[in-house]
Design an enzyme around this catalytic site. Sequence first.
Site, PDB file in Angstrom:
ATOM      1  N   TYR A 244      21.342   6.821  -4.635  1.00  0.00           N
ATOM      2  CA  TYR A 244      20.838   6.282  -5.696  1.00  0.00           C
ATOM      3  C   TYR A 244      19.094   5.521  -5.470  1.00  0.00           C
ATOM      4  CZ  TYR A 244      21.501   1.602  -3.913  1.00  0.00           C
ATOM      5  OH  TYR A 244      21.347   0.684  -3.044  1.00  0.00           O
TER       6      TYR A 244
ATOM      7  N   CYS B 243      15.128   0.591  -3.002  1.00  0.00           N
ATOM      8  CA  CYS B 243      14.945  -0.441  -4.021  1.00  0.00           C
ATOM      9  C   CYS B 243      13.384  -0.995  -4.359  1.00  0.00           C
ATOM     10  CB  CYS B 243      15.738  -1.631  -3.922  1.00  0.00           C
ATOM     11  SG  CYS B 243      15.673  -2.431  -2.527  1.00  0.00           S
TER      12      CYS B 243
ATOM     13  N   GLY C 282      13.891  -0.906   1.455  1.00  0.00           N
ATOM     14  CA  GLY C 282      12.811  -1.731   0.814  1.00  0.00           C
ATOM     15  C   GLY C 282      11.492  -1.154   1.010  1.00  0.00           C
ATOM     16  N   THR C 283      10.957  -0.159   0.062  1.00  0.00           N
ATOM     17  CA  THR C 283       9.796   0.492   0.575  1.00  0.00           C
ATOM     18  C   THR C 283       8.649  -0.005   0.344  1.00  0.00           C
ATOM     19  OG1 THR C 283      10.023   1.710  -1.618  1.00  0.00           O
ATOM     20  CG2 THR C 283      10.845   2.911   0.344  1.00  0.00           C
ATOM     21  N   ASN C 284       8.623  -1.376  -0.288  1.00  0.00           N
ATOM     22  CA  ASN C 284       7.296  -2.185  -0.432  1.00  0.00           C
ATOM     23  C   ASN C 284       6.882  -2.663   0.998  1.00  0.00           C
ATOM     24  OD1 ASN C 284       7.704  -1.612  -3.095  1.00  0.00           O
ATOM     25  ND2 ASN C 284       8.201  -3.572  -3.777  1.00  0.00           N
ATOM     26  N   ASP C 285       7.907  -3.341   1.555  1.00  0.00           N
ATOM     27  CA  ASP C 285       7.698  -3.769   2.951  1.00  0.00           C
ATOM     28  C   ASP C 285       7.559  -2.608   4.004  1.00  0.00           C
ATOM     29  OD1 ASP C 285       7.250  -6.493   3.077  1.00  0.00           O
ATOM     30  OD2 ASP C 285       9.181  -6.992   2.597  1.00  0.00           O
TER      31      ASP C 285
ATOM     32  N   GLY D 130     -13.053  17.037 -20.441  1.00  0.00           N
ATOM     33  CA  GLY D 130     -14.218  16.431 -20.485  1.00  0.00           C
ATOM     34  C   GLY D 130     -14.980  16.088 -19.031  1.00  0.00           C
TER      35      GLY D 130
ATOM     36  N   ARG E  62      17.431 -10.342  -6.511  1.00  0.00           N
ATOM     37  CA  ARG E  62      16.552 -11.310  -5.576  1.00  0.00           C
ATOM     38  C   ARG E  62      17.014 -12.693  -5.846  1.00  0.00           C
ATOM     39  NH1 ARG E  62      11.142  -8.632  -7.054  1.00  0.00           N
ATOM     40  NH2 ARG E  62      12.344  -8.732  -8.928  1.00  0.00           N
TER      41      ARG E  62
ATOM     42  N   MET F 106     -16.054  18.565 -16.790  1.00  0.00           N
ATOM     43  CA  MET F 106     -17.054  19.611 -16.552  1.00  0.00           C
ATOM     44  C   MET F 106     -17.750  20.031 -17.940  1.00  0.00           C
ATOM     45  SD  MET F 106     -15.503  21.306 -13.247  1.00  0.00           S
ATOM     46  CE  MET F 106     -13.814  21.563 -13.710  1.00  0.00           C
TER      47      MET F 106
ATOM     48  N   HIS G 143     -11.878  -2.404 -16.409  1.00  0.00           N
ATOM     49  CA  HIS G 143     -11.272  -3.842 -16.581  1.00  0.00           C
ATOM     50  C   HIS G 143     -10.086  -3.677 -17.499  1.00  0.00           C
ATOM     51  CE1 HIS G 143     -10.597  -8.174 -17.434  1.00  0.00           C
ATOM     52  NE2 HIS G 143     -10.522  -8.215 -16.053  1.00  0.00           N
TER      53      HIS G 143
ATOM     54  N   SER H  99      19.420   0.078   2.056  1.00  0.00           N
ATOM     55  CA  SER H  99      18.637   0.041   0.898  1.00  0.00           C
ATOM     56  C   SER H  99      17.307   0.053   1.482  1.00  0.00           C
ATOM     57  CB  SER H  99      18.999  -1.064  -0.255  1.00  0.00           C
ATOM     58  OG  SER H  99      18.134  -0.785  -1.214  1.00  0.00           O
TER      59      SER H  99
ATOM     60  N   ARG I 289      -4.477  26.953 -24.813  1.00  0.00           N
ATOM     61  CA  ARG I 289      -3.679  26.418 -23.704  1.00  0.00           C
ATOM     62  C   ARG I 289      -2.216  25.633 -24.254  1.00  0.00           C
ATOM     63  NH1 ARG I 289      -8.488  22.339 -22.372  1.00  0.00           N
ATOM     64  NH2 ARG I 289      -8.443  21.073 -24.105  1.00  0.00           N
TER      65      ARG I 289
ATOM     66  N   LYS J  44      -8.370  28.284 -18.546  1.00  0.00           N
ATOM     67  CA  LYS J  44      -9.522  28.917 -19.836  1.00  0.00           C
ATOM     68  C   LYS J  44      -9.469  30.503 -19.385  1.00  0.00           C
ATOM     69  CE  LYS J  44     -12.275  26.115 -20.988  1.00  0.00           C
ATOM     70  NZ  LYS J  44     -13.544  25.248 -20.533  1.00  0.00           N
TER      71      LYS J  44
ATOM     72  N   ARG K  10     -18.880  28.377 -18.997  1.00  0.00           N
ATOM     73  CA  ARG K  10     -17.845  27.573 -19.173  1.00  0.00           C
ATOM     74  C   ARG K  10     -17.016  27.399 -17.940  1.00  0.00           C
ATOM     75  NH1 ARG K  10     -14.379  29.818 -24.038  1.00  0.00           N
ATOM     76  NH2 ARG K  10     -13.940  27.615 -24.341  1.00  0.00           N
TER      77      ARG K  10
ATOM     78  N   ARG L 183      20.516  -9.763  -2.494  1.00  0.00           N
ATOM     79  CA  ARG L 183      19.789  -9.873  -1.405  1.00  0.00           C
ATOM     80  C   ARG L 183      19.935 -11.369  -0.961  1.00  0.00           C
ATOM     81  NH1 ARG L 183      13.712  -8.414  -1.053  1.00  0.00           N
ATOM     82  NH2 ARG L 183      13.907 -10.409  -2.319  1.00  0.00           N
TER      83      ARG L 183
ATOM     84  N   GLU M  82      13.465  -2.171   5.962  1.00  0.00           N
ATOM     85  CA  GLU M  82      11.931  -2.314   5.742  1.00  0.00           C
ATOM     86  C   GLU M  82      11.208  -2.339   6.857  1.00  0.00           C
ATOM     87  OE1 GLU M  82      12.031  -5.557   2.848  1.00  0.00           O
ATOM     88  OE2 GLU M  82      13.871  -6.543   3.864  1.00  0.00           O
TER      89      GLU M  82
END
Length: 928
Positions: free
Chosen positions: A896, A876, A811-814, A120, A582, A122, A475, A809, A355, A43, A111, A638, A790
Amino acid sequence: MATITLPEAEVQNSKSTATKYVYSFGGGHADGNGKMKDVLGGKGAGLAEMTNAGLPVPPGFTIQTEACREYMRGSLSKAVDQQMNDALAQFEALQGQKLGAGENPLLVSVRSGAKFSMPGMMDTILNLGLNDKSVEALAKRSNNPRFAADSYRRLIQMFGNVVLDVEKSAFDEVFEAKKRQKKAKLDTDLDAKALEEVIAEYKKVVKKHAHRDFPQDPREQLVMARDAVFRSWQNDRAKHYRRINNIDDMLGTAVNVQAMVFGNLGETSGTGVGFTRNPATGTKEFYGEFLMNAQGEDVVAGIRTPVHISELEKIMPDVYNQLRDITTRLEKHYRDMQDFEFTIQEGKLYMLQTRNGKRTGLAAVRVAIQMVEEGLISKEEAIFRVEPNQLYDFLVPRLDEKKTKIEVLATGLPASPGAAVGQIVFTADEAVVKAGHGAKKNPVILVRAETTPEDIQGMEVAAGILTSRGGMTSHAAVVTRGMGKCCVAGAGDISVDEKKREMRVKGQTFREGDWISLDGTTGRVIKGQLDTIPPKADDPELLKLMGWAEPFRTMKVRANADIPRDAIQARAFGAEGIGLCRTEHMFFGEKKIGHMRAMILADNEKDRRAALKKLLPLQREDFAGVFKAMDGLPVTIRTLDPPLHEFLPRREELMVDIALLSSYSAKQKKDLLANYKDYGVKAAGDLKRILPGLLARVEQLHEFNPMLGHRGCRLGITYPEITEMQARAIFEAAVDCSKKGIKVFPEVMIPLTATLKEMANQAAIVRRVADEVFKEKGIKVDYLVGTMIELPRAALVADEIAREAEFFSFGTNDLTQTTFGFSRDDVNKVLPTYLAEGILKQDPFAALDQEGVGQLVKIATERGRKTRPTLKVGICGEHGGEPSSVEFCYKVGLNYVSCSPFRVLTARLAAAQAAASDKLKVEGGRTK
Ligand code: ADP
Ligand code: MG
Ligand code: MG
């Protein structure tokens, strides 16, 4: 790190005397400029830039963000006060006024304004400087006692709320009571005398709730207001907003102190907001709203209904033309769509803010393209004008706004994108009844004050959800986003009367069965039944923008897809292969689960092989379908990953059935037959015989921590015939397809390896089976065998594993789960606290933890390629479609990323932006 040569104390002293904390603007000159957003906030930078450009901006000064950071550390230096006093003196001289004193008192707004706009988050204080005395002067000078009293009561209200922490409702009650007493419909119907009574009562409210008087000293007001703005940086709303938008907590906010101009000075005054283009659709049109005889927030607060900006042309053509002129210049100057605020005081226009405007994905793409065509920006810049996540807007249905003139009833939070058109219902039960089934299906919009878990069923059947309370993480918002369903949340202007089954807004009442349309992308609630446009990724403008971005992209984008339908969808969105197919999902099919269960129950290899033999042709068919869909592109399949007990009945249920069997009625027993038919139960009499044996096997397979248990390659090693069967299905399908002219590139992926020998064990099976199949069929296809990384150990010994694995590859979740030691199913017990406390900045399962998990990705890639320079490396996990993670993958040199089909577009743009900013040496110039 540079070495520090000065003692700490000295550094601090020299810094506080040298730091310029306060930047003045006014009289055609500003100390700062538009580039100084870090220092002045968005601002303040905008006000400085507009002042320098000679635009009509009320003068004032900006206290820079460093002061806020000092305040947070509890060490606000004295220089801030000194410089503020100097700036104020200069400001008063320029204006020929004194703050809150004299015949013509200077009044100011205070301000907030951080580097990134936080809408909204501040609050602003207007009319500061008014007190019991200056309000008299203002009344005399303006010859308008009503205006003076209105300004003063607003100050007490805003100051009381923002600075003294008095609940808004305490003031609202007084005001509403006064309106009722005076039979006033609108705020503007209250006269000076009534407002003076309000002021007296407001002061009592302050005294009662804040245990002090409203401060009469203007300087005290100013210092208190400034500090309150600093504090507001740390309020919960602000923190939350920063978290979801990934904004650094340490930036701090600037404070702008600016001469008031009055839009509430009568019928030749007014205030408004606008955009240089339509922020929802991107259409090039002057877009905005205003109110005559109003101040500040009245336009957005919805107490009175604002008027479309085009009306201003009729009322005040000169002002309108000047505004158009100025905002067009601003857009050219900033080379981006502007979002602006203005006030008209007795026929004279003032600019209060400009802005880069926030916009939907649709508008982002359109505006970028238009601006290239207008010669305002280059194609390279255009690529960065769209946030990759915004492309999701192209994959959900949209409202067709071309045909009819729309009436926006209210604007809430754009909680979950897309469009929904339907008839209003007020309870979940009604939703279920009214939504109907099959051919009698009927779209309903569930309207609630807020939703609770009990509403789930209703939410599931509804076309869209509208709530009047709750935020982006309410929710309703969270659940609908998970469902991919349109939701507008927290539309505060709407009052929902669940008892009366009514929704009231803008003086209109809506009942069950009335039609409304929701735009979850912009948060708009629209009257009536609009048409919708189905999602498609072939929007010509989208294709055009992608056409500019794609040549920069060096990293491939694949999709995670288990079945041909998803594969086809992913391909339509531009996927260049399957990064994760899978196989376990395939076993759950009607025909297959029985054989799978027989295989698991078999207690010897011979029976297991017999069951697997029945599964073989079914798996082959599945793979052939995916190969066909991805003709010409690689498909990573897999081998079986989940623990076997997942395919059997739950242990607890079995125990209950066995215990109660003797007391079950004939009918109940009959119902049980269906549940257990896969285990050889044909008649009720079999239950007693078979269930205990089944329980024994389930007990055998039971694990305390199945996620760390008998799964992944551990399954294939202990039951080699499973891997054998799957490899055979893959290669038979590949060979069959190849014979039909389909180009197949299978990549067999072994899950959850931690050691070279595990990999070698499974790779040997796959290669042996491949050779057998090729020999039998007399033809060969190219294929790779690789592994999913993983486990941290796998990342660390990646050089070893790469001796056997031809690709990795992640497996970034695990990998996230095993690196943090967080169970991803249970982490939500901890995560909210961790995020609130700032222990974690982001959910590591949503955005890749670059410092920790990311290091393992980097190490494994480097070590793997040391052994095998041609190693293909991809990711993946869920992170493959998240822009910051995609950028990280690009930086560590992955070949990839693979993500869910609906995120392919996002990943493509993120990957293109990463490469483009590298090549063009630009810091992603995105609109925040
Ligand atoms: P936000 O960031 O929430 O938009 P602002 O500081 O921009 O907060 O101000 C809130 C409202 O008050 C806006 O409508 C703005 O135009 C108005 N306003 C702020 N300063 C002044 C001023 N000096 N004179 C008149 N109106 C002002
Ligand atoms: Mg504003
Ligand atoms: Mg895994």
